[in-house]
Design a protein around this motif. Structure first.
Motif, PDB file in Angstrom:
ATOM      1  N   PRO A 107      55.036  42.133  51.293  1.00 53.91           N
ATOM      2  CA  PRO A 107      56.373  41.791  50.773  1.00 53.91           C
ATOM      3  C   PRO A 107      56.277  40.984  49.472  1.00 53.91           C
ATOM      4  O   PRO A 107      55.604  39.951  49.414  1.00 53.91           O
ATOM      5  N   GLY A 108      56.920  41.489  48.417  1.00 56.00           N
ATOM      6  CA  GLY A 108      56.950  40.789  47.135  1.00 56.00           C
ATOM      7  C   GLY A 108      55.643  40.822  46.373  1.00 56.00           C
ATOM      8  O   GLY A 108      55.473  40.081  45.412  1.00 56.00           O
ATOM      9  N   VAL A 109      54.714  41.689  46.799  1.00 55.75           N
ATOM     10  CA  VAL A 109      53.397  41.761  46.179  1.00 55.75           C
ATOM     11  C   VAL A 109      53.139  43.195  45.722  1.00 55.75           C
ATOM     12  O   VAL A 109      53.371  44.148  46.476  1.00 55.75           O
ATOM     13  N   GLU A 110      52.658  43.340  44.479  1.00 53.66           N
ATOM     14  CA  GLU A 110      52.319  44.667  43.959  1.00 53.66           C
ATOM     15  C   GLU A 110      50.977  45.121  44.533  1.00 53.66           C
ATOM     16  O   GLU A 110      49.994  44.368  44.485  1.00 53.66           O
ATOM     17  N   ALA A 111      50.928  46.326  45.074  1.00 60.20           N
ATOM     18  CA  ALA A 111      49.687  46.867  45.621  1.00 60.20           C
ATOM     19  C   ALA A 111      48.831  47.440  44.499  1.00 60.20           C
ATOM     20  O   ALA A 111      49.317  48.173  43.637  1.00 60.20           O
ATOM     21  N   ASN A 112      47.546  47.074  44.488  1.00 60.48           N
ATOM     22  CA  ASN A 112      46.605  47.580  43.479  1.00 60.48           C
ATOM     23  C   ASN A 112      45.290  47.896  44.174  1.00 60.48           C
ATOM     24  O   ASN A 112      44.508  46.981  44.485  1.00 60.48           O
ATOM     25  N   PRO A 113      44.998  49.185  44.453  1.00 61.37           N
ATOM     26  CA  PRO A 113      43.770  49.552  45.160  1.00 61.37           C
ATOM     27  C   PRO A 113      42.493  49.135  44.426  1.00 61.37           C
ATOM     28  O   PRO A 113      41.430  49.051  45.037  1.00 61.37           O
ATOM     29  N   GLY A 114      42.610  48.865  43.105  1.00 59.56           N
ATOM     30  CA  GLY A 114      41.434  48.454  42.342  1.00 59.56           C
ATOM     31  C   GLY A 114      40.927  47.075  42.703  1.00 59.56           C
ATOM     32  O   GLY A 114      39.857  46.662  42.225  1.00 59.56           O
ATOM     33  N   LEU A 115      41.668  46.357  43.555  1.00 59.35           N
ATOM     34  CA  LEU A 115      41.255  45.007  43.924  1.00 59.35           C
ATOM     35  C   LEU A 115      40.355  45.002  45.157  1.00 59.35           C
ATOM     36  O   LEU A 115      40.199  43.978  45.820  1.00 59.35           O
ATOM     37  N   VAL A 116      39.730  46.127  45.434  1.00 53.15           N
ATOM     38  CA  VAL A 116      38.713  46.232  46.484  1.00 53.15           C
ATOM     39  C   VAL A 116      37.362  46.393  45.797  1.00 53.15           C
ATOM     40  O   VAL A 116      37.185  47.258  44.940  1.00 53.15           O
ATOM     41  N   SER A 117      36.403  45.564  46.173  1.00 53.98           N
ATOM     42  CA  SER A 117      35.097  45.586  45.528  1.00 53.98           C
ATOM     43  C   SER A 117      34.251  46.757  46.023  1.00 53.98           C
ATOM     44  O   SER A 117      34.384  47.214  47.169  1.00 53.98           O
ATOM     45  N   THR A 118      33.354  47.191  45.167  1.00 53.63           N
ATOM     46  CA  THR A 118      32.413  48.247  45.562  1.00 53.63           C
ATOM     47  C   THR A 118      31.365  47.730  46.543  1.00 53.63           C
ATOM     48  O   THR A 118      30.622  48.527  47.112  1.00 53.63           O
ATOM     49  N   ASP A 119      31.307  46.395  46.732  1.00 57.72           N
ATOM     50  CA  ASP A 119      30.341  45.883  47.723  1.00 57.72           C
ATOM     51  C   ASP A 119      30.846  46.063  49.155  1.00 57.72           C
ATOM     52  O   ASP A 119      30.140  45.775  50.119  1.00 57.72           O
ATOM     53  N   ARG A 120      32.117  46.507  49.303  1.00 55.20           N
ATOM     54  CA  ARG A 120      32.739  46.842  50.585  1.00 55.20           C
ATOM     55  C   ARG A 120      32.813  45.649  51.541  1.00 55.20           C
ATOM     56  O   ARG A 120      32.823  45.800  52.744  1.00 55.20           O
ATOM     57  N   ARG A 121      32.865  44.452  50.985  1.00 58.08           N
ATOM     58  CA  ARG A 121      33.118  43.279  51.822  1.00 58.08           C
ATOM     59  C   ARG A 121      34.011  42.257  51.121  1.00 58.08           C
ATOM     60  O   ARG A 121      34.326  41.226  51.691  1.00 58.08           O
ATOM     61  N   SER A 122      34.441  42.574  49.886  1.00 54.28           N
ATOM     62  CA  SER A 122      35.239  41.625  49.105  1.00 54.28           C
ATOM     63  C   SER A 122      36.534  42.274  48.637  1.00 54.28           C
ATOM     64  O   SER A 122      36.555  43.442  48.216  1.00 54.28           O
ATOM     65  N   VAL A 123      37.600  41.505  48.694  1.00 51.70           N
ATOM     66  CA  VAL A 123      38.876  41.899  48.109  1.00 51.70           C
ATOM     67  C   VAL A 123      39.397  40.713  47.300  1.00 51.70           C
ATOM     68  O   VAL A 123      38.865  39.602  47.402  1.00 51.70           O
ATOM     69  N   MET A 124      40.452  40.973  46.518  1.00 50.07           N
ATOM     70  CA  MET A 124      40.937  39.908  45.655  1.00 50.07           C
ATOM     71  C   MET A 124      42.456  39.957  45.556  1.00 50.07           C
ATOM     72  O   MET A 124      43.074  41.028  45.558  1.00 50.07           O
ATOM     73  N   VAL A 125      43.057  38.784  45.477  1.00 41.58           N
ATOM     74  CA  VAL A 125      44.470  38.617  45.173  1.00 41.58           C
ATOM     75  C   VAL A 125      44.551  38.013  43.776  1.00 41.58           C
ATOM     76  O   VAL A 125      43.894  37.003  43.501  1.00 41.58           O
ATOM     77  N   THR A 126      45.312  38.627  42.884  1.00 40.18           N
ATOM     78  CA  THR A 126      45.445  38.105  41.521  1.00 40.18           C
ATOM     79  C   THR A 126      46.891  37.693  41.280  1.00 40.18           C
ATOM     80  O   THR A 126      47.825  38.235  41.887  1.00 40.18           O
ATOM     81  N   PHE A 127      47.089  36.752  40.389  1.00 32.92           N
ATOM     82  CA  PHE A 127      48.437  36.289  40.042  1.00 32.92           C
ATOM     83  C   PHE A 127      48.387  35.543  38.724  1.00 32.92           C
ATOM     84  O   PHE A 127      47.299  35.303  38.161  1.00 32.92           O
ATOM     85  N   GLU A 128      49.529  35.185  38.224  1.00 34.85           N
ATOM     86  CA  GLU A 128      49.648  34.426  36.986  1.00 34.85           C
ATOM     87  C   GLU A 128      50.446  33.158  37.254  1.00 34.85           C
ATOM     88  O   GLU A 128      51.349  33.158  38.095  1.00 34.85           O
ATOM     89  N   MET A 129      50.093  32.111  36.549  1.00 32.38           N
ATOM     90  CA  MET A 129      50.840  30.862  36.652  1.00 32.38           C
ATOM     91  C   MET A 129      52.130  30.969  35.840  1.00 32.38           C
ATOM     92  O   MET A 129      52.147  31.510  34.726  1.00 32.38           O
ATOM     93  N   ARG A 130      53.219  30.487  36.399  1.00 32.44           N
ATOM     94  CA  ARG A 130      54.477  30.471  35.662  1.00 32.44           C
ATOM     95  C   ARG A 130      54.398  29.468  34.503  1.00 32.44           C
ATOM     96  O   ARG A 130      53.628  28.517  34.540  1.00 32.44           O
ATOM     97  N   GLY A 131      55.227  29.690  33.502  1.00 32.48           N
ATOM     98  CA  GLY A 131      55.346  28.720  32.419  1.00 32.48           C
ATOM     99  C   GLY A 131      54.243  28.837  31.385  1.00 32.48           C
ATOM    100  O   GLY A 131      53.477  29.803  31.337  1.00 32.48           O
ATOM    101  N   ASP A 132      54.173  27.811  30.558  1.00 36.57           N
ATOM    102  CA  ASP A 132      53.250  27.781  29.433  1.00 36.57           C
ATOM    103  C   ASP A 132      51.810  27.657  29.914  1.00 36.57           C
ATOM    104  O   ASP A 132      51.495  26.848  30.793  1.00 36.57           O
ATOM    105  N   GLU A 133      50.946  28.466  29.313  1.00 35.52           N
ATOM    106  CA  GLU A 133      49.526  28.424  29.672  1.00 35.52           C
ATOM    107  C   GLU A 133      48.926  27.048  29.418  1.00 35.52           C
ATOM    108  O   GLU A 133      48.060  26.589  30.170  1.00 35.52           O
ATOM    109  N   ASP A 134      49.390  26.376  28.352  1.00 36.38           N
ATOM    110  CA  ASP A 134      48.810  25.085  27.987  1.00 36.38           C
ATOM    111  C   ASP A 134      49.071  23.994  29.033  1.00 36.38           C
ATOM    112  O   ASP A 134      48.334  23.013  29.099  1.00 36.38           O
ATOM    113  N   THR A 135      50.124  24.170  29.826  1.00 39.17           N
ATOM    114  CA  THR A 135      50.444  23.160  30.835  1.00 39.17           C
ATOM    115  C   THR A 135      50.107  23.615  32.254  1.00 39.17           C
ATOM    116  O   THR A 135      50.396  22.908  33.220  1.00 39.17           O
ATOM    117  N   ALA A 136      49.504  24.803  32.363  1.00 39.61           N
ATOM    118  CA  ALA A 136      49.194  25.345  33.698  1.00 39.61           C
ATOM    119  C   ALA A 136      48.240  24.435  34.462  1.00 39.61           C
ATOM    120  O   ALA A 136      48.352  24.294  35.691  1.00 39.61           O
TER     121      ALA A 136
END
Length: 782
Positions: A107-136
């Motif tokens: 829910p509320g998350v974009e599915a991206n099959p590329g976030l599964v590693s070829t090592d077949r034991r790792s996955v990843m969740v990616t996101f961005e911080m809201r607002g200005d990068e300098d204050t993140a």
């Protein structure tokens, strides 16, 4: 000085005033785009013009201990799916993140099959911080806490976060502590060495006070100049480094000469006048040379160097101004009180010296043999330097040959943009980074292709972008997940492509060459109206290096020519000016060779507590050149000034060199010890680039103040001989300070005529803040 109160009050008022005004208007700092040049800068400008922001990207690695048989089996693992859902929910609950992506639909998350590693034991969740990068970085704490809570909830899995904001926070904490420790150590260390040199607390405080007030005043002035030359934290650190160096050096030169003239019997007023005429002149020439060296950085056209150049030129000129105005005023006001709070062992040394010169002491055993123009230097006891000068040709060839041999490794110098390998690998964030890199190669070092067209959503443009994607994956050096973002006006596509390598190594540079030289010309360029530029960490590093390497010869030529002209104007001798420039170049080359030997190999890893990157930080060679060339000129000008004084008093060149070197040895050695100690602090910092800076500067100053100033330069000047200068008419003793004239036709050492008793009794031998260090050999006792 008749206006000493005005000078001291004016200095304090001026520093306070510019500091207050500077703090009111604020200092203009460099933005992220200011660091970009070339194609990288063009791509960044395109992104900015079309409304792209640069949010801080973050990644959460979720890794199970055992490998699955297939990606499908991995994603079917109930524990893994529960962890993915938990991490996504907790992140979304912070309110600080956006653009959540995961390998499964949530829910509320974009599915991206590329976030599964070829090592077949790792996955990843990616996101961005809201607002200005300098204050993140300031807002990352709740996000880190959410990930840590998810990790506690799923102990059977490894759950870790790494990204721009989280890494900046972790590294900022570590590096911030490093620099704070360095700043806290630098001042007490400098003060401690000055106490050992002067033997009196008040005398030791004067140079430190001059240096620090010059630095504070320079910060205020920089607030105004930063409208033209924006600055950053690096520039402030270099300003402190250079301000401390030149401020302490100039005060040492001045106080040393004033004390020497007082010990020779001159009144306080006359001693200050002689110091102003001699050391004051040397300080002016030296300061202008340092300023010229640092100003050469402006020619790079790189904003980071321009900010450093502007700040350091200002702090050097303010230090020179203080040395020529407020320093003499302070010394005049203090008088003999400059020796207040003397250290116990210096008091004992003074008492012994006073006893030796007291009435009733047998003059047959205490009388000294003064030699014309030597004032405390016994030419009948030549010492090591005198013996070396008997064979100046051999000394110059052997010493110069050894320094050239040390410089030879510099031919293999390799530079690279500081990357993640510049950071200590024992930090937890670095260990997480390594695990993400192993599971998702290139994820942290993506190249960004910025495609421009009238409409990037048109069929032809879409086909070209798809072809770019296919060619990139087919190269075997670029990987999934490849993401594409379209600007609101539809004219720009931002394509992020994970690449091989660490971002700045040869593997990443080969990918960049392939993208720019093969893939883009064959996919994007053939389509009419389309163009593409590559940005990202690798592209930025490559373009920065290209401009830096292209401008470096121009900077070096500028510094060499202007330094030669300044020395020519100061010493009226083209051959002396050329020799001084050549010796400084040799000093820098030897420092480069030493850097290559230490940091491009692994033998010193354990000694300095780092892992060699096999290269030198790309900005370091040029920075070392301008700093070392400027600081070396401090010692060069001071020694040459004393040699010229002795030569003008009538001594033959070899004797003048011996006298000049001996008179200046104490203060040059003291100044060098301070600089080596301060620079050595940087060798203890965590970053490899800072270790390189500390070792490079410290070793080069040590070489310059010992091997070159004490051995090689005297030998070269002796070989130049009478060709250096025309003989001036010999002035009387009161005009030339401690020098005693010799008839022009007689070059042999002469015993002086009995001089009248001075108006002010001379200080006893060994008396003054320099007793115990820097005092030269006394006349031979008969």
């Amino acid at each position: 000085m008749r206006h000493r109160r005005l000078a001291i009050g004016g200095w304090i008022l001026g520093v306070v005033l510019v500091t207050l005004l500077g703090s009111l208007i604020g200092t203009s700092t460099l933005g992220d785009d200011d660091y970009s040049v070339g194609e990288d800068g063009r791509a960044q400008s395109t992104l900015d013009a079309h409304g792209f922001t640069s949010p801080a990207n973050e990644n959460v690695l979720i890794q199970r201990p055992a490998q699955a048989a297939s990606p499908e089996e991995l994603l079917a693992d109930p524990e893994l799916r529960a962890a993915l859902a938990d991490v996504a929910a907790r992140l979304d609950g912070t309110g600080e993140v956006t653009n959540l992506r995961a390998p499964i639909a949530l829910p509320g998350v974009e599915a991206n099959p590329g976030l599964v590693s070829t090592d077949r034991r790792s996955v990843m969740v990616t996101f961005e911080m809201r607002g200005d990068e300098d204050t993140a970085t300031d807002r990352i704490d709740p996000v880190l806490a959410a990930v840590a809570a998810a990790a506690d909830e799923h102990p059977g899995l490894l759950v870790e976060e790494v990204g721009e904001a989280s890494a900046d926070k972790a590294l900022g904490d570590t590096i911030g502590k490093d620099f704070k420790r360095a700043e806290l150590l630098a001042i007490p260390l400098t003060l401690g060495i000055l106490l050992a040199v002067f033997g009196a607390v008040v005398a030791a405080l004067v140079p430190v006070a001059l240096a620090l007030t010059a630095f504070v005043g320079a910060l205020g002035v920089v607030a105004f100049t930063s409208r033209l030359l924006p600055t950053d934290e690096t520039a402030t650190s270099v300003m402190l480094l250079i301000g401390l160096a030149v401020g302490v050096d100039y005060a040492l030169f001045y106080i040393r000469r004033e004390r020497e003239e007082r010990a020779a019997g001159h009144s306080p007023q006359r001693a200050l006048e002689i110091a102003a005429d001699t050391s004051g002149h040397a300080v002016l020439v030296s300061g202008l040379t340092v300023a010229v060296s640092m100003a050469g950085l402006l020619l790079t056209g790189l904003s980071v160097f321009s900010g450093i150049a502007g700040g350091t030129v200002i702090v050097v000129l303010i230090a020179v101004l203080g040395s020529l105005t407020v320093l003499p005023a302070v010394l005049s006001w203090l008088g003999d009180r400059v020796e207040l709070l003397r250290l116990p062992w210096h008091r004992r040394a003074d008492a012994r010296a006073a006893a030796a010169s007291a009435p009733g002491v047998d003059r047959k055993t205490t009388s000294t043999t003064s030699v014309a123009g030597t004032a405390g230097v016994d030419l009948t006891r030549p010492g090591l330097t005198g013996r070396l000068l008997r064979r100046p040709g051999i000394v110059a060839v052997v010493t110069g040959g050894l320094l050239i041999l040390l410089a030879v490794p510099a031919l293999g110098l390799r530079t690279v943009e500081p990357g993640m390998d510049d950071i200590p690998d024992d930090l937890p964030i670095m260990q997480t980074y390594d695990r993400v890199q192993a599971a998702f190669p290139g994820e942290q070092t993506a190249a960004v292709v910025v495609v421009s067209a009238a409409d990037v959503r048109a069929p032809q443009a879409v086909g070209a972008i798809d072809a770019l994607r296919e060619r990139a994956l087919a190269s075997g050096m670029m990987y999934e997940p490849i993401t594409t973002e379209i600007s609101a006006d539809g004219q720009v596509a931002k394509i992020s492509i994970p690449i091989a390598g660490e971002g700045t190594d040869n593997a990443s540079l080969r990918v960049l060459d392939t993208l720019r030289g093969e893939i883009i010309p064959s996919t994007i360029d053939p389509v009419s109206g389309m163009s593409a530029d590559v940005t990202g960490w690798t592209a930025g590093s490559a373009d920065f290096n290209a401009q830096l390497n292209g401008r470096t010869p121009l900077v070096i030529g500028f510094v060499l020519v202007l330094a030669f002209l300044l020395l020519l104007a100061a010493f009226r001798s083209a051959i002396v000016a050329a020799a001084a420039v050549a010796l400084n170049l040799l000093s820098v080359a030897a420092a480069y060779g030493l850097l290559v030997v230490v940091f491009q190999h692994h033998w010193a890893d354990g000694l300095l507590g780092y892992t060699s990157t096999g290269a030198i930080t790309n900005w370091l060679p040029l920075m070392l050149f301008v700093i070392l060339f400027g600081l070396s000129m401090d010692y060069q000008v001071f020694v040459l000034s004393r040699v010229r004084e002795a030569y003008d008093s009538g001594l033959p060149m070899r004797d003048a060199v011996l006298v000049g070197v001996r008179r200046s040895a104490g203060v040059v050695t003291s100044a060098a010890v301070i600089m080596v100690a301060v620079f050595s602090i940087f060798a203890t910092l965590s970053q490899v680039s800072m270790k390189q800076l500390g070792v490079g500067l410290g070793a080069a100053i040590l070489l310059d103040a010992t091997v070159i100033r004490v051995i090689l330069m005297p030998a070269v000047l002796t070989l130049i001989g009478e060709r250096a200068w025309r003989r001036r008419p010999v002035a009387d003793d009161d005009d030339r300070g401690t020098a005693v004239p010799v008839p022009a036709g007689d070059r042999r050492p002469q015993l002086p005529a009995q001089a009248p008793a001075p108006a002010v009794p001379p200080a006893p031998a060994g008396h003054g803040p320099f007793s115990g260090m820097g005092d030269f050999p006394r006349h031979r006792q008969d």
